[in-house]
Design a protein around this motif. Structure first.
Motif, PDB file in Angstrom:
ATOM      1  N   PRO A   1     100.063 -84.052 -69.246  1.00 21.42           N
ATOM      2  CA  PRO A   1     100.667 -84.661 -70.438  1.00 21.42           C
ATOM      3  C   PRO A   1     101.836 -83.836 -70.987  1.00 21.42           C
ATOM      4  CG  PRO A   1      98.282 -84.247 -70.736  1.00 21.42           C
ATOM      5  CD  PRO A   1      98.747 -83.470 -69.546  1.00 21.42           C
TER       6      PRO A   1
ATOM      7  N   GLY B   1      90.356 -84.924 -75.706  1.00 16.45           N
ATOM      8  CA  GLY B   1      88.970 -85.088 -75.260  1.00 16.45           C
ATOM      9  C   GLY B   1      88.258 -86.230 -75.973  1.00 16.45           C
TER      10      GLY B   1
ATOM     11  N   LYS C   1      98.006 -73.708 -65.781  1.00 14.35           N
ATOM     12  CA  LYS C   1      98.116 -75.152 -65.524  1.00 14.35           C
ATOM     13  C   LYS C   1      98.684 -75.426 -64.121  1.00 14.35           C
ATOM     14  CE  LYS C   1      96.303 -76.773 -69.295  1.00 14.35           C
ATOM     15  NZ  LYS C   1      95.011 -77.457 -69.262  1.00 14.35           N
TER      16      LYS C   1
ATOM     17  N   THR D   1      98.222 -77.493 -80.278  1.00 15.90           N
ATOM     18  CA  THR D   1      99.679 -77.315 -80.335  1.00 15.90           C
ATOM     19  C   THR D   1     100.165 -76.983 -81.746  1.00 15.90           C
ATOM     20  OG1 THR D   1      99.854 -79.735 -80.505  1.00 15.90           O
ATOM     21  CG2 THR D   1     100.255 -78.752 -78.354  1.00 15.90           C
TER      22      THR D   1
ATOM     23  N   ILE E   1      92.862 -81.937 -66.444  1.00 14.94           N
ATOM     24  CA  ILE E   1      93.999 -82.068 -67.362  1.00 14.94           C
ATOM     25  C   ILE E   1      94.883 -80.832 -67.217  1.00 14.94           C
ATOM     26  CG2 ILE E   1      94.762 -82.430 -69.730  1.00 14.94           C
ATOM     27  CD1 ILE E   1      93.120 -84.793 -68.562  1.00 14.94           C
TER      28      ILE E   1
ATOM     29  N   LEU F   1      82.501 -76.453 -76.799  1.00 15.80           N
ATOM     30  CA  LEU F   1      82.048 -75.208 -77.421  1.00 15.80           C
ATOM     31  C   LEU F   1      81.440 -75.498 -78.785  1.00 15.80           C
ATOM     32  CD1 LEU F   1      82.239 -72.174 -76.754  1.00 15.80           C
ATOM     33  CD2 LEU F   1      84.516 -72.164 -77.788  1.00 15.80           C
ATOM     34  N   ASP F   2      81.942 -76.533 -79.431  1.00 17.53           N
ATOM     35  CA  ASP F   2      81.546 -76.856 -80.807  1.00 17.53           C
ATOM     36  C   ASP F   2      80.540 -78.013 -80.794  1.00 17.53           C
ATOM     37  OD1 ASP F   2      81.381 -77.638 -83.447  1.00 17.53           O
ATOM     38  OD2 ASP F   2      83.521 -77.297 -83.844  1.00 17.53           O
TER      39      ASP F   2
ATOM     40  N   VAL G   1      88.755 -69.752 -68.939  1.00 15.84           N
ATOM     41  CA  VAL G   1      88.428 -71.073 -69.521  1.00 15.84           C
ATOM     42  C   VAL G   1      89.242 -72.177 -68.846  1.00 15.84           C
ATOM     43  CG1 VAL G   1      88.509 -72.473 -71.628  1.00 15.84           C
ATOM     44  CG2 VAL G   1      87.801 -70.059 -71.753  1.00 15.84           C
TER      45      VAL G   1
ATOM     46  N   GLY H   1      88.207 -82.448 -78.935  1.00 14.43           N
ATOM     47  CA  GLY H   1      89.598 -82.241 -79.323  1.00 14.43           C
ATOM     48  C   GLY H   1      90.356 -83.554 -79.339  1.00 14.43           C
TER      49      GLY H   1
ATOM     50  N   VAL I   1      92.079 -73.231 -73.704  1.00 17.82           N
ATOM     51  CA  VAL I   1      92.489 -72.425 -74.851  1.00 17.82           C
ATOM     52  C   VAL I   1      93.934 -71.993 -74.645  1.00 17.82           C
ATOM     53  CG1 VAL I   1      90.245 -71.538 -75.601  1.00 17.82           C
ATOM     54  CG2 VAL I   1      91.442 -70.388 -73.741  1.00 17.82           C
TER      55      VAL I   1
ATOM     56  N   TYR J   1      99.667 -69.752 -69.984  1.00 18.17           N
ATOM     57  CA  TYR J   1      99.356 -71.178 -70.068  1.00 18.17           C
ATOM     58  C   TYR J   1      99.970 -71.931 -68.877  1.00 18.17           C
ATOM     59  CZ  TYR J   1      98.819 -75.875 -71.947  1.00 18.17           C
ATOM     60  OH  TYR J   1      98.475 -77.198 -72.105  1.00 18.17           O
TER      61      TYR J   1
ATOM     62  N   ASP K   1      80.362 -73.248 -72.862  1.00 18.23           N
ATOM     63  CA  ASP K   1      81.522 -72.355 -72.920  1.00 18.23           C
ATOM     64  C   ASP K   1      82.103 -72.321 -71.521  1.00 18.23           C
ATOM     65  OD1 ASP K   1      83.379 -70.374 -72.952  1.00 18.23           O
ATOM     66  OD2 ASP K   1      82.129 -68.876 -73.928  1.00 18.23           O
TER      67      ASP K   1
HETATM   68  N1  NAD Z   1      98.160 -81.346 -76.974  1.00 16.91           N
HETATM   69  C1  NAD Z   1      99.107 -81.217 -76.080  1.00 16.91           C
HETATM   70  O1  NAD Z   1     100.309 -81.270 -76.390  1.00 16.91           O
HETATM   71  C2  NAD Z   1      98.769 -81.027 -74.634  1.00 16.91           C
HETATM   72  C3  NAD Z   1      99.794 -81.192 -73.700  1.00 16.91           C
HETATM   73  C4  NAD Z   1      99.524 -80.998 -72.355  1.00 16.91           C
HETATM   74  C5  NAD Z   1      98.244 -80.664 -71.961  1.00 16.91           C
HETATM   75  N2  NAD Z   1      97.271 -80.505 -72.897  1.00 16.91           N
HETATM   76  C6  NAD Z   1      95.942 -80.161 -72.407  1.00 16.91           C
HETATM   77  O2  NAD Z   1      95.027 -81.113 -72.903  1.00 16.91           O
HETATM   78  C7  NAD Z   1      93.763 -80.495 -73.050  1.00 16.91           C
HETATM   79  C8  NAD Z   1      93.202 -80.775 -74.427  1.00 16.91           C
HETATM   80  O3  NAD Z   1      94.119 -80.318 -75.404  1.00 16.91           O
HETATM   81  P1  NAD Z   1      94.065 -80.817 -76.920  1.00 16.91           P
HETATM   82  O4  NAD Z   1      95.461 -80.859 -77.389  1.00 16.91           O
HETATM   83  O5  NAD Z   1      93.214 -82.025 -77.043  1.00 16.91           O
HETATM   84  O6  NAD Z   1      93.361 -79.540 -77.602  1.00 16.91           O
HETATM   85  P2  NAD Z   1      92.315 -79.469 -78.811  1.00 16.91           P
HETATM   86  O7  NAD Z   1      92.466 -78.084 -79.366  1.00 16.91           O
HETATM   87  O8  NAD Z   1      92.467 -80.616 -79.747  1.00 16.91           O
HETATM   88  O9  NAD Z   1      90.900 -79.592 -78.072  1.00 16.91           O
HETATM   89  C9  NAD Z   1      90.393 -78.588 -77.226  1.00 16.91           C
HETATM   90  C10 NAD Z   1      88.889 -78.734 -77.198  1.00 16.91           C
HETATM   91  O10 NAD Z   1      88.379 -77.777 -76.268  1.00 16.91           O
HETATM   92  C11 NAD Z   1      87.261 -77.127 -76.864  1.00 16.91           C
HETATM   93  N3  NAD Z   1      87.121 -75.791 -76.280  1.00 16.91           N
HETATM   94  C12 NAD Z   1      87.870 -74.696 -76.532  1.00 16.91           C
HETATM   95  N4  NAD Z   1      87.413 -73.654 -75.826  1.00 16.91           N
HETATM   96  C13 NAD Z   1      86.364 -74.094 -75.100  1.00 16.91           C
HETATM   97  C14 NAD Z   1      85.483 -73.477 -74.199  1.00 16.91           C
HETATM   98  N5  NAD Z   1      85.573 -72.169 -73.901  1.00 16.91           N
HETATM   99  N6  NAD Z   1      84.506 -74.231 -73.632  1.00 16.91           N
HETATM  100  C15 NAD Z   1      84.375 -75.541 -73.951  1.00 16.91           C
HETATM  101  N7  NAD Z   1      85.192 -76.189 -74.822  1.00 16.91           N
HETATM  102  C16 NAD Z   1      86.162 -75.458 -75.391  1.00 16.91           C
HETATM  103  C17 NAD Z   1      87.569 -77.082 -78.348  1.00 16.91           C
HETATM  104  O11 NAD Z   1      86.374 -76.926 -79.115  1.00 16.91           O
HETATM  105  C18 NAD Z   1      88.228 -78.439 -78.554  1.00 16.91           C
HETATM  106  O12 NAD Z   1      87.290 -79.457 -78.855  1.00 16.91           O
HETATM  107  C19 NAD Z   1      93.952 -79.015 -72.720  1.00 16.91           C
HETATM  108  O13 NAD Z   1      93.618 -78.804 -71.372  1.00 16.91           O
HETATM  109  C20 NAD Z   1      95.450 -78.811 -72.910  1.00 16.91           C
HETATM  110  O14 NAD Z   1      95.950 -77.756 -72.116  1.00 16.91           O
HETATM  111  C21 NAD Z   1      97.490 -80.693 -74.226  1.00 16.91           C
END
Ligand code: NAD
Length: 260
Positions: free
Chosen positions: A185, A20, A159, A193, A142, A39-40, A115, A17, A95, A155, A65
């Protein structure tokens, strides 16, 4: 089992992601062997193929997963078999089934908790024998600014739970010289998002967020990756049980002009 490696081994969940992949790239740049756990698996393979490596350094794309305990156990077995040690965990996968208190779906709530909260706990539990043997290790979970700000209840509660879990890990695993910290973050554009939201909706949300942020911009994945890299570095060896907000000061409650 190959125990010859000296580079730290890091598992990054949700490695493909927005956050990540930035974390994975940064830890690889810092010289770690990195397990791209997602997962992917197709995206994990593709990401691993484009990250430059030093001599002897390895990346291991692996499907997991995080909502499935058996899948997490299989991941840890695979990593142990490949590297013979596990040093660092970055619990980043999550998720987000959006929904207010009025309309949330209990099944989706359970999936999010599995998850986002149980998965990180199970992964840590599975790695304990390695840390016990190595007498060192680090966990970065995170979280999100939502743990203080509120937001969609499943959510935000998940968190907040991640913060509590982090503090419990820090206490229980300190005797093995394992540190555990959370990174919270602010809003970052990503599938997480933006999916299911129009550009206009996301743009307006981002603008409101920027207006409430003392540093006047959104966070970037690199802001988060830099913080994770620091928490996993020797320089952070005496830091544990902390929550570092990477959100430009937006964790502060608004002053409403009281400082003028
Ligand atoms: N983007 C934001 O604004 C933000 C803000 C605060 C916190 N976060 C946290 O940062 C983290 C990453 O978020 P992101 O924005 O990069 O999301 P993203 O959707 O870009 O990436 C999420 C990744 O998790 C993987 N994933 C989903 N379900 C899964 C499962 N069951 N097992 C393994 N992998 C799985 C997906 O394939 C994807 O690669 C999350 O914990 C999110 O809560 C994000």
């Amino acid at each position: 089992m190959n125990t010859s490696t000296q580079r730290p081994v890091a598992i990054v969940t949700g490695a493909c992601g927005a956050l990540g992949s930035a974390i994975t790239e940064r830890l690889a740049e810092d010289g770690m062997h990195v397990v791209l756990a997602d997962l992917d698996i197709g995206r994990a393979d593709a990401l691993a193929a484009k990250i430059p490596l030093a001599d002897g350094q390895q990346l291991l794309p692996a499907r997991v997963d995080m909502g499935d305990n058996a899948s997490i156990a299989a991941l840890v077995a695979l990593v142990g078999e490949r590297f013979g040690r596990i040093d660092n965990l970055v619990n980043n996968a999550a998720v987000n089934h959006r929904g207010s208190l009025r309309d949330f779906d209990p099944d989706k709530w359970d999936h999010m908790m599995a998850v986002n909260l149980r998965g990180p706990a199970v992964l840590c539990q599975q790695v304990i024998p390695y840390w016990e043997r190595q007498q060192s290790g680090s966990v970065v979970n995170i979280a999100s600014r939502a743990w203080v700000a509120g937001g969609p209840p499943a959510y935000a509660a998940g968190k907040a739970g991640v913060v509590g879990l982090t503090r419990s890990i820090a206490r229980e695993l300190a005797p093995f010289n394992v540190t555990a910290n959370a990174v919270a973050p602010g809003l970052i554009p990503s599938a997480f998002t933006m999916d299911g939201r129009s550009e206009e909706f996301f743009g307006a949300m981002a603008e409101r967020q920027i207006n409430q942020t003392p540093l006047g911009r959104l966070a970037t994945p690199q802001d988060v990756a830099n913080t994770v890299a620091f928490l996993l570095s020797p320089g952070a060896a005496y830091i544990t049980a902390e929550v570092i907000h990477v959100c430009g000061g937006s964790q502060l409650a608004p002053l409403g002009g009281a400082n003028k």
